[in-house]
Each structure stands twice: as structure tokens, then as C-alpha cells.
Design a protein around this motif. Structure first.
Motif, PDB file in Angstrom:
ATOM      1  N   GLY A  74       0.767  -1.343  -0.019  1.00 27.07           N
ATOM      2  CA  GLY A  74      -0.129  -0.019   0.036  1.00 27.07           C
ATOM      3  C   GLY A  74       0.847   1.442   0.005  1.00 27.07           C
ATOM      4  O   GLY A  74       0.600   2.169  -0.560  1.00 27.07           O
ATOM      5  N   LEU A  75       1.802   1.355   0.619  1.00 32.91           N
ATOM      6  CA  LEU A  75       2.797   2.337   0.822  1.00 32.91           C
ATOM      7  C   LEU A  75       3.579   2.783  -0.372  1.00 32.91           C
ATOM      8  O   LEU A  75       3.714   3.709  -0.870  1.00 32.91           O
ATOM      9  CB  LEU A  75       3.991   1.930   2.012  1.00 32.91           C
ATOM     10  N   ALA A  76       3.877   1.543  -0.983  1.00 29.22           N
ATOM     11  CA  ALA A  76       4.625   1.634  -2.325  1.00 29.22           C
ATOM     12  C   ALA A  76       3.530   2.220  -3.295  1.00 29.22           C
ATOM     13  O   ALA A  76       3.896   3.238  -4.084  1.00 29.22           O
ATOM     14  CB  ALA A  76       4.997   0.163  -2.840  1.00 29.22           C
ATOM     15  N   GLN A  77       2.538   1.596  -3.366  1.00 32.70           N
ATOM     16  CA  GLN A  77       1.248   2.144  -4.294  1.00 32.70           C
ATOM     17  C   GLN A  77       0.971   3.708  -4.069  1.00 32.70           C
ATOM     18  O   GLN A  77       0.952   4.625  -4.927  1.00 32.70           O
ATOM     19  CB  GLN A  77       0.024   1.515  -4.096  1.00 32.70           C
ATOM     20  N   SER A  78       0.743   4.216  -2.793  1.00 34.19           N
ATOM     21  CA  SER A  78       0.664   5.491  -2.392  1.00 34.19           C
ATOM     22  C   SER A  78       1.604   6.484  -2.730  1.00 34.19           C
ATOM     23  O   SER A  78       1.615   7.757  -3.092  1.00 34.19           O
ATOM     24  CB  SER A  78      -0.035   5.852  -1.098  1.00 34.19           C
ATOM     25  N   LEU A  79       2.863   5.983  -2.667  1.00 34.83           N
ATOM     26  CA  LEU A  79       3.941   6.881  -3.267  1.00 34.83           C
ATOM     27  C   LEU A  79       4.458   6.866  -4.713  1.00 34.83           C
ATOM     28  O   LEU A  79       5.475   7.342  -5.168  1.00 34.83           O
ATOM     29  CB  LEU A  79       5.233   6.251  -2.558  1.00 34.83           C
ATOM     30  N   GLY A  80       3.850   5.854  -5.445  1.00 37.11           N
ATOM     31  CA  GLY A  80       3.949   5.651  -6.703  1.00 37.11           C
ATOM     32  C   GLY A  80       5.096   4.899  -7.015  1.00 37.11           C
ATOM     33  O   GLY A  80       6.027   5.243  -8.079  1.00 37.11           O
TER      34      GLY A  80
END
Ligand code: C2E
Ligand code: CA
Ligand code: CA
Ligand code: CA
Length: 279
Positions: free
Chosen positions: A224-230
Motif C-alpha cells: 500500500g505504501l509503495a502504491q501511494s508513493l507511486g
């Protein structure tokens, strides 16, 4: 200092002495191994969403004249402590780039990357960026195919220098990944300052992702973190389809692990690539 010396209690620990002696012996063997070019790279395939190969990670092994093939966990720390990680890391970099050059030009390798592991000590070398660019140039490859796996421990100090170096590499086209993400000690806030491309979920979280709710929560959080940071996200140590399916369900579509292949000597990797379904 003299008074201190007189009053100081001196411990002589034979076990410690044995460790010191063993480390010194290992260092001189490593030095010899470098001279004799006794190191080899194995390549572990990395698989994407449709099951196609998106790249490989280069993993060093020591072809020891007496002990056979030695895994990196038994010598990387000593190579780091002795400083020999600099020539060893340089060899890994040049060898991986040369290997990439041999693959480049094939249609299916257009988006293909070689990931190499970079020790903190190596990254901190004042000429690290120059050494990377030189290796890329000498091999005649595009920097876009090179991925560097860095660790969170890099962020413990000298953040400004680290960010600047990462920026230069990134601008040159090199892909930057944080290895073993989640096992370090750093605060998450640093992430937004770094010119990163990818987080790599450590194998320790993947192992029990189906049975340990904590590991499952950590894996989901990293994704999720990776996704929100692109950022992209790659899971390592994927051994079963159930693990892969769990990760896919939560949005992680790049995998590396025994489910697909163990790290392979170059000749076996070539065979592995030929056997992949044609897309
Ligand atoms: P790493 O970067 O976390 O690499 C992943 C390790 O997990 C590799 O161990 C790989 O063989 C292993 N692995 C991959 N898939 C699976 C799986 O499905 N199940 C299990 N149980 N294990 C799996 P390896 O090759 O022994 O390397 C150990 C560590 O040594 C690496 O961990 C990396 O930190 C370090 N290392 C390897 N090559 C280099 C290098 O060229 N330079 C530096 N600085 N470190 C290196
Ligand atoms: Ca790695
Ligand atoms: Ca690691
Ligand atoms: Ca790992």
C-alpha cells in the motif's frame, strides 16, 4: 592513559581471539579469491504480472578452491568490514553490466533489468556514481537496464549526500530499489525525499504471509505504501502459488523466488529464458 592502563581490567577471551584470527584468515582468503577471480554471479529471474521475466538479480558466490561454492552470507560481512567489498562490488558491477551487454539487443530484453546489491560502504565511496557510470559506458549498455538494490541502513546518516547521489544515478536512468524493506530501523518519513523506483519486500515477511497475521499486515502495508508513493513493489522469497496469489490479490505483481526459479549460473539462465512461453 598510563594510569588508565595500570588500572584497566584486561579481559583475555580466547573465544574472541579465535574470532579475530578467523576473520583475518577469511580476509586474506577473500583477497586471494579476488586475485584468482574465484567469484561467480548467479542470476535469479524476476517475474511480472503475466508470468513473463522482467529481470534478474545478480547474486555473488565464491567458487572456493577447497570449500566449493560458498554463499554470500558467509563472506559479505567480512568483505564489508575489511573494505574488500569495494573491489568485490566493482567486480560484480562490471560483470553484471558486461552480461547485460550480451543480452541487450534482443527484443524481449527491452524492458529487462539486472539488479545488483550495493553495500553501504560501496555506495558511500566518493566515486561510486562515477564507477557505476563508467561500468555502464564500458559495457555499452543503457543505464535503464541497471537496477541498484540499496538498503535502508544507507539512510542512517549523511542523508543529503545520499539523496544527491541517488538523484544523479536516477537522472542517468538507473533504477533504484530499497532492498529488504521493512527490516531496517528508519522512519518512513524519509521515503518521500528519495528518488526511488521500487520497494522490495523482504523474504522474512513473505515466508509466513498466509499463516502469520502480522506478516500479512506488514506485507499489505508495504504494498500500500509503495502504491501511494507511486513506486513499484517486488516480493522476494516467493516459494508457493498461495503466497504469490496473496501478494497479487493485495496489489503486488512482481515476484522473485523458488516458485519461479532459484538463482542460476549463466548457462542455466539462458536455458530458462529459452523455455519461457513466447509472448
Ligand atoms: P538478498 O539481497 O535479500 O537476496 C535474496 C536472497 O534470498 C538470496 O540469497 C537468494 O538466493 C535467496 N532466495 C531467493 N528466493 C528464495 C526463496 O524462494 N526462498 C528462500 N528461502 N530463499 C530465496 P543469497 O544468494 O544467499 O544472498 C544472500 C544475501 O547476500 C543477499 O540477500 C544480499 O544481501 C547479499 N549479496 C548477494 N550478492 C551480493 C553482492 O553482489 N553484493 C552485496 N553487497 N551483497 C550481496
Ligand atoms: Ca537483494
Ligand atoms: Ca539483503
Ligand atoms: Ca532479503
Amino acid at each position: 592513559a598510563k594510569a588508565e592502563g595500570r588500572n584497566a581490567i584486561c579481559f583475555f577471551d580466547p573465544a574472541m581471539q579465535a574470532v579475530v584470527t578467523a576473520n583475518a584468515a577469511l580476509t586474506s582468503e577473500l583477497r586471494q579469491g579476488l586475485r584468482n577471480q574465484d567469484f561467480v554471479l548467479h542470476y535469479q529471474p524476476q517475474v511480472g504480472r503475466e508470468g513473463g521475466m522482467v529481470g534478474v538479480e545478480a547474486l555473488v558466490r565464491w567458487q572456493h578452491p577447497q570449500h566449493g561454492l560458498v554463499a554470500p552470507d558467509s563472506f559479505i560481512t567480512q568483505a564489508e568490514d575489511s573494505g574488500l567489498i569495494l573491489p568485490l562490488g566493482q567486480w560484480v558491477l562490471e560483470t553484471a553490466c558486461t552480461q547485460l551487454a550480451a543480452w541487450a539487443g534482443r527484443a524481449e530484453t527491452e524492458k529487462f533489468s539486472i539488479a545488483i546489491n550495493v553495500s553501504v560502504r560501496q555506495f558511500r565511496h566518493p566515486e561510486f556514481v562515477e564507477m557505476v557510470m563508467k561500468a555502464v559506458e564500458q559495457a555499452g549498455i543503457s543505464a535503464h537496464h541497471l537496477k541498484l538494490e540499496l538498503t535502508e541502513s544507507l539512510l542512517a546518516k549523511d542523508m543529503d549526500v545520499t539523496i544527491a547521489k541517488m538523484g544523479i544515478l536516477k537522472n542517468a536512468g538507473v533504477t533504484l530499489s530499497i532492498d529488504d524493506f521493512g527490516i531496517g530501523y528508519s522512519a518512513l518519513s524519509y521515503l518521500k525525499y528519495l528518488p526511488l523506483d521500487q520497494l522490495k519486500i523482504d523474504r522474512s515477511f513473505v515466508k509466513d504471509v498466509l499463516t502469520d497475521p502480522n506478516d500479512a499486515a506488514i506485507a499489505r502495508t508495504i504494498i500500500g505504501l509503495a502504491q501511494s508513493l507511486g513506486l513499484g513493489v517486488m516480493a522476494e522469497g516467493v516459494e508457493t502459488e498461495a503466497q504469490r496469489d496473496f501478494l497479487a490479490r493485495h496489489g503486488c505483481h512482481c515476484y522473485q523466488g523458488y516458485l519461479f526459479s532459484k538463482p542460476l549460473p549463466i548457462e542455466e539462465l539462458e536455458v530458462f529464458i529459452q523455455r519461457l512461453p513466447q509472448t
